[in-house]
Structures are given as C-alpha cells and as structure tokens.
Design a protein around this motif. Structure first.
Motif, PDB file in Angstrom:
ATOM      1  N   ASP A 250       0.824  -1.214   0.000  1.00  9.25           N
ATOM      2  CA  ASP A 250       0.000   0.000   0.000  1.00  9.25           C
ATOM      3  C   ASP A 250       0.853   1.256   0.000  1.00  9.25           C
ATOM      4  O   ASP A 250       0.500   2.258  -0.609  1.00  9.25           O
ATOM      5  CB  ASP A 250      -0.932   0.013   1.211  1.00  9.25           C
ATOM      6  N   ARG A 251       1.992   1.172   0.660  1.00  5.87           N
ATOM      7  CA  ARG A 251       2.866   2.351   0.756  1.00  5.87           C
ATOM      8  C   ARG A 251       3.466   2.715  -0.607  1.00  5.87           C
ATOM      9  O   ARG A 251       4.012   3.794  -0.777  1.00  5.87           O
ATOM     10  CB  ARG A 251       4.001   2.092   1.758  1.00  5.87           C
ATOM     11  N   ALA A 252       3.368   1.772  -1.557  1.00  7.21           N
ATOM     12  CA  ALA A 252       4.003   2.005  -2.852  1.00  7.21           C
ATOM     13  C   ALA A 252       3.075   2.699  -3.849  1.00  7.21           C
ATOM     14  O   ALA A 252       3.481   3.016  -4.963  1.00  7.21           O
ATOM     15  CB  ALA A 252       4.484   0.678  -3.444  1.00  7.21           C
ATOM     16  N   ARG A 253       1.849   2.935  -3.457  1.00  9.52           N
ATOM     17  CA  ARG A 253       0.870   3.509  -4.397  1.00  9.52           C
ATOM     18  C   ARG A 253       1.354   4.837  -4.988  1.00  9.52           C
ATOM     19  O   ARG A 253       1.368   5.031  -6.191  1.00  9.52           O
ATOM     20  CB  ARG A 253      -0.466   3.732  -3.695  1.00  9.52           C
ATOM     21  N   GLY A 254       1.766   5.714  -4.117  1.00  5.62           N
ATOM     22  CA  GLY A 254       2.207   7.024  -4.584  1.00  5.62           C
ATOM     23  C   GLY A 254       3.430   6.924  -5.478  1.00  5.62           C
ATOM     24  O   GLY A 254       3.507   7.581  -6.521  1.00  5.62           O
TER      25      GLY A 254
ATOM     26  N   ILE B 260       6.695  -2.615  -7.704  1.00  3.43           N
ATOM     27  CA  ILE B 260       7.141  -1.717  -6.646  1.00  3.43           C
ATOM     28  C   ILE B 260       6.515  -2.160  -5.335  1.00  3.43           C
ATOM     29  O   ILE B 260       5.293  -2.275  -5.218  1.00  3.43           O
ATOM     30  CB  ILE B 260       6.749  -0.256  -6.929  1.00  3.43           C
ATOM     31  N   GLY B 261       7.356  -2.455  -4.368  1.00  2.02           N
ATOM     32  CA  GLY B 261       6.916  -2.855  -3.030  1.00  2.02           C
ATOM     33  C   GLY B 261       7.890  -2.314  -2.009  1.00  2.02           C
ATOM     34  O   GLY B 261       8.651  -1.378  -2.296  1.00  2.02           O
ATOM     35  N   GLU B 262       7.879  -2.917  -0.836  1.00  2.00           N
ATOM     36  CA  GLU B 262       8.742  -2.434   0.247  1.00  2.00           C
ATOM     37  C   GLU B 262      10.219  -2.430  -0.166  1.00  2.00           C
ATOM     38  O   GLU B 262      10.931  -1.456   0.064  1.00  2.00           O
ATOM     39  CB  GLU B 262       8.561  -3.309   1.487  1.00  2.00           C
ATOM     40  N   ARG B 263      10.655  -3.514  -0.778  1.00  2.00           N
ATOM     41  CA  ARG B 263      12.068  -3.616  -1.150  1.00  2.00           C
ATOM     42  C   ARG B 263      12.480  -2.471  -2.062  1.00  2.00           C
ATOM     43  O   ARG B 263      13.520  -1.845  -1.886  1.00  2.00           O
ATOM     44  CB  ARG B 263      12.330  -4.947  -1.880  1.00  2.00           C
ATOM     45  N   GLU B 264      11.613  -2.199  -3.048  1.00  2.00           N
ATOM     46  CA  GLU B 264      11.948  -1.149  -4.009  1.00  2.00           C
ATOM     47  C   GLU B 264      11.892   0.236  -3.366  1.00  2.00           C
ATOM     48  O   GLU B 264      12.685   1.120  -3.711  1.00  2.00           O
ATOM     49  CB  GLU B 264      10.995  -1.205  -5.213  1.00  2.00           C
ATOM     50  N   LEU B 265      10.942   0.424  -2.424  1.00  2.00           N
ATOM     51  CA  LEU B 265      10.870   1.713  -1.730  1.00  2.00           C
ATOM     52  C   LEU B 265      12.162   1.955  -0.962  1.00  2.00           C
ATOM     53  O   LEU B 265      12.724   3.040  -0.976  1.00  2.00           O
ATOM     54  CB  LEU B 265       9.679   1.729  -0.756  1.00  2.00           C
ATOM     55  N   GLU B 266      12.640   0.886  -0.287  1.00  2.00           N
ATOM     56  CA  GLU B 266      13.898   0.922   0.446  1.00  2.00           C
ATOM     57  C   GLU B 266      15.033   1.465  -0.417  1.00  2.00           C
ATOM     58  O   GLU B 266      15.729   2.406  -0.067  1.00  2.00           O
ATOM     59  CB  GLU B 266      14.330  -0.506   0.801  1.00  2.00           C
ATOM     60  N   SER B 267      15.182   0.808  -1.601  1.00  2.00           N
ATOM     61  CA  SER B 267      16.369   1.070  -2.412  1.00  2.00           C
ATOM     62  C   SER B 267      16.108   2.085  -3.517  1.00  2.00           C
ATOM     63  O   SER B 267      16.943   2.269  -4.399  1.00  2.00           O
ATOM     64  CB  SER B 267      16.857  -0.247  -3.018  1.00  2.00           C
ATOM     65  N   ASP B 268      14.918   2.717  -3.478  1.00  2.00           N
ATOM     66  CA  ASP B 268      14.604   3.727  -4.487  1.00  2.00           C
ATOM     67  C   ASP B 268      14.739   3.150  -5.903  1.00  2.00           C
ATOM     68  O   ASP B 268      15.371   3.723  -6.779  1.00  2.00           O
ATOM     69  CB  ASP B 268      15.544   4.939  -4.335  1.00  2.00           C
TER      70      ASP B 268
END
Length: 426
Positions: A343-347, A390-398
């Motif tokens: 859900d955090r990856a929506r934006g 795009i999920g948590e892992r991708e948010l982590e590493s941009d």
RNA sequence: GCCGAGGUAGGGUAGCCUGGUUAGCCCUCAGGGCUGUGGACCCUGCAGCGUGGGUUCGAAUCCCACCCUCGGCCCCA
C-alpha cells in the motif's frame, strides 16, 4: 435491435480503428508532402448538390432525410461535390491553384458485402485551377504514394478519358445528356444498349470508330493506336493526346507501375469531363481509389468556371484489405504495467508512471491491484512487454523491479535509470 | 434490387438429417483458492438456440415470413 447497428454500418473495434488511423495518417502525410490543405464539409447536404451530376446509380442510392420544413437533405454519398461547392463559394477568391484534401464518412444505400458498406470513409485530393496534364499526373502520383507508403506494392492503375468518347459523340451532334447516358451504359458494360440510346445520330463511321475504341486497351502503344483510329475526329484526338501526355508524365516518375490504358472505360459519376482513372490491388477485383477531371462542376454550382482534377481513396476498403492480409500495425499497448505490492508504494507507482509518460513512454499502473503473477498474466494478454514491480524492497532502495516478458529476464533498476533502460530496450 | 449459402453465450464449435432429461465443449470474462513472481493450475460463476408466427403433448431440431451475416450479380471507393 437494440444491440445491432443499422445494416451495412459497422462498429469499428480497436484493431480496425488502429488500421484505419494508419491509413489516414499516410493520407495526411501525402497532403503535407504535396501541399494539400485539409477541409471538412457537412455529413448532411441538400439533395440538390448531388442531383445535377452525380450519376444515375449514386442518385438513387442516397439516404434522404426530410427536414421539418419539407426540404430534402441527404447523407453525402461522396465529397467531391461538397468541395466543388466550397471552391465555388467561400474559396472563390482564393489564389489558384487550390489544393484541398478531406477525410470523411460517406453513405450509400447499397447491398452490403466485402468492401462495400453503407457507411464508409473516403480520403480525397482535389486540385483546382489547372488544366495542365501535370495536375492530373500529380493526382495519380499522390495516389501511388499513398499505397506505396502503406507498403501495398502490388497496385495497378486503369487510365481512361471520357473526352474521347464525348468528342466523337459531340462531333456527331449528340447532346451532353445523351452522352451521359451513353457513358453510363458503357460503365455498366451494356455496349449494345449504349449504341441504341444514341441511335441514328451516329454515322457508320462514328459507330465504327467507337466500336473499335471501346475494345481497345493495353499499354502505351494502345494509346498510339487509339490516336490512329481517332484521326478523323479532332476533338477526340485532342482528348486522346491529353491522356497520353498525362500517362507519359506519370511514367517518367514511376516507370515501373502496373497500368492499363482502357478506351472502353467509363465511371459512374457524370461530372467527369476528361482524364479518369482507377487504382486497385492485384488480388482484389474492386477498385480502391478512383478519380478524374471535372472541369465544369464548379461553374455549374455558380462559381467561376474552374478546372479541377481529383480522386477519392476508399479508406474502408483499404482497411478491410489490410486486415484481411494481416498487415502489421504497430500495437497501441502500453510498454509497461506497474504492479503494486505494498500500500505504501501507491504514490511511488503513480509517480514513476508520470515520469515515464513525461518522457514519452506509455505506462499504466495496475489500479486493479492484482497479485504480481496475475499482473504478469494480464500483461501477456494485453501485449504489454514490461511489468514493473514496486513494493517495500523497491521503496527501500529507491528502485523498481522490471520484468521483460519478451526476453524473460528481470532486473532491479534505480528509478533514475528507468527511462533510459526502457528507451534502450524498446 | 436479384441469386446462392448460412445464423447456437463476447469469440469458436457439438447437437439439427432421425423432435423428447438441466443445450455439451474450448477460449474469453468475473469472483475465489493465493499477503512479492503462477507467462500458471484448480474451483465457482455470468452469459446462448437471429425475430415472429405455425405444426406438435413436446421445437435449437419440422414448416412459413421477416431480420441479419457471408459470397456472387449489378454498381461503386
């Protein structure tokens, strides 16, 4: 009834519209290259516009619409008359030559079958103000280019000239109305009826000339032979010379084209006064393009007498043909489907998609929030080459995980390099 | 306008000749199994006899009319 379209009028599905657009794009490119300006005229016109010179066949196949005040309107069966009206009126003071193009839907109450619909599109070119054979040749060359640019290499032309038959008939004192009837009969291959109609007006010599002429067809040498046959008829000879000149000019530019000069060739529209032609494709009977010279139509509509030559390209027929032979058309599918697994990856997903679009790369976000596996499946069905995750892992590493469905490989790419990565791999 | 062949879910088909369970199958579509990898698989579901009459206890099936589609003629782009 509710779910049906009127007979002969088609819904066009995405694949069909894609092909139709491609044809229109090519026609518009030809307008650009040749200096034709596109115009639009009403789909509905007064009956009178087509009554004068459209020809018997088209006249009784028009959709008629009575309006509230008792006037009769029609759905246009073709567009040339409208363009001629435009030149006779609003463009009467425009500097000649005037080059106009149109892409428009037309309507005829025909019996539907392949290549013949009750609603169909014409793309036309009309050149006003010149009698020079170069003008006629230009229309033919532009027509050729439309087919060439559509990669339809195997195209043929049929060339003729109504001034030849009209010339012989005219010199025998046969009036225009009777000439029209003669040509209409010829167009319908009713040669005997054609001669009956003009009856006693013809001398034996004239009848003999016409008989010989109507059977004559072939390459350029057939044209020379026609000149021989026509030597006693100065008006007709002049028309024949005109035809030879036009064809000669076309051949100078495109020596390889397939063509036939046909002296028994007539067309259904009565406004033609000179050169006429048709264009088609080798493995199909019906023609895909037709046109010719109509030097009197503008004057007939009350404008200054303005010579004109033009053609109408059957966009719908070409579309059916390209679909039938399975001509490749570029897919309209997006390049990448972005799957969201947190859900955090929506934006972030929306942001990445926006960046891609700003760089000209079509992208869709998986707004239906499918599982990654289902998203991959959806992409396959829709013809989308890449799936981004795009999920948590991708948010982590941009970053974004990009799976290439064609090469069957997957990379984790920083967002900054995504645009370049996709551009390099398209 | 004329001649011919056809019309079974969104697409493709079986059944029709020889009338008789709930019209079967494949793909698609929707929901679920399933919380980041299934180019899947499994389960469930939506949806159809072109329309209207007639024959019959009973019609997708037989008959008639019409509509539509596809060919061909005619004509046209």
């Amino acid at each position: 009834m509710l779910l049906e379209t009127p007979r002969g009028m088609d819904d066009l599905l995405p694949e069909e519209v894609r092909v139709k657009r491609k044809i229109e794009d090519v026609i518009r490119e030809v307008y650009r290259l040749y200096g034709y300006e596109e115009v639009e005229t009403p789909t509905v016109e007064y009956l009178a516009l087509f009554e004068a010179k459209s020809g018997e066949e088209i006249r009784h196949r028009m959709y008629r619409i009575p309006d509230i005040h008792g006037r009769t309107l029609v759905l246009r069966p073709e567009v040339t008359a409208s363009i001629a009206r435009l030149v006779a009126s609003k463009l009467s003071k425009a500097p000649t030559p005037i080059r106009l193009g149109y892409i428009a839907d037309c309507y005829r109450y025909d019996e539907p079958q392949w290549g013949r619909r009750r609603r169909f599109w014409h793309g036309g070119l009309e050149l006003f103000g010149c009698t020079d054979p170069m003008a006629d040749a230009e229309i033919v060359l532009a027509s050729y280019d439309v087919f060439r640019m559509l990669n339809i290499a195997d195209t043929w032309f049929r060339f003729g000239h109504v001034g030849i038959v009209r010339g012989v008939l005219g010199e025998c004192g046969v009036g225009e109305r009777l000439q029209d009837m003669f040509l209409t009969a010829i167009d319908r291959k009713q040669v005997a009826e054609a001669f009956e109609r003009v009856g006693g007006a013809l001398s034996d010599e004239a009848a003999g000339t016409l008989q010989a002429l109507l059977q004559l067809r072939g390459d350029y040498t057939a044209g020379r032979k026609a000149l021989d046959i026509l030597s006693p008829w100065p008006t007709a000879s002049k028309a024949c010379e005109n035809l030879l000149e036009i064809v000669d000019e076309v051949l100078q530019v495109r020596p390889g084209i397939r063509y036939v000069m046909d002296f028994g060739f007539a067309r259904g529209l009565e406004y033609y006064t000179g050169f006429i032609f048709e264009q088609g494709v080798s493995d199909v009977e019906i023609s895909f393009n037709g046109g010719g010279r109509y030097d009197r139509l503008v004057g007939l509509f009350g404008g200054r007498e303005t010579p004109a030559v033009g053609c109408a390209i059957g966009i719908t027929r070409i579309m059916s043909y390209l679909l039938r032979v399975g001509a490749p058309v570029e897919s309209s599918a997006p390049k990448i489907l972005i799957s969201i697994v947190s859900d955090r990856a929506r934006g972030r997903a929306l942001h990445v998609a926006t960046t891609l679009r700003e760089n000209g790369i079509p992208a869709t976000v998986d707004v239906s929030r499918k599982r990654v596996g289902d998203a991959i499946e959806l992409a396959v069905k829709k013809g989308i080459r890449y799936v981004g995750v795009i999920g948590e892992r991708e948010l982590e590493s941009d970053s974004i995980t990009v799976r290439d469905l064609e090469k069957r490989r997957q990379d984790e790419i920083s967002v900054g390099r995504l645009v370049d990565h996709l551009k390099n791999n398209l």
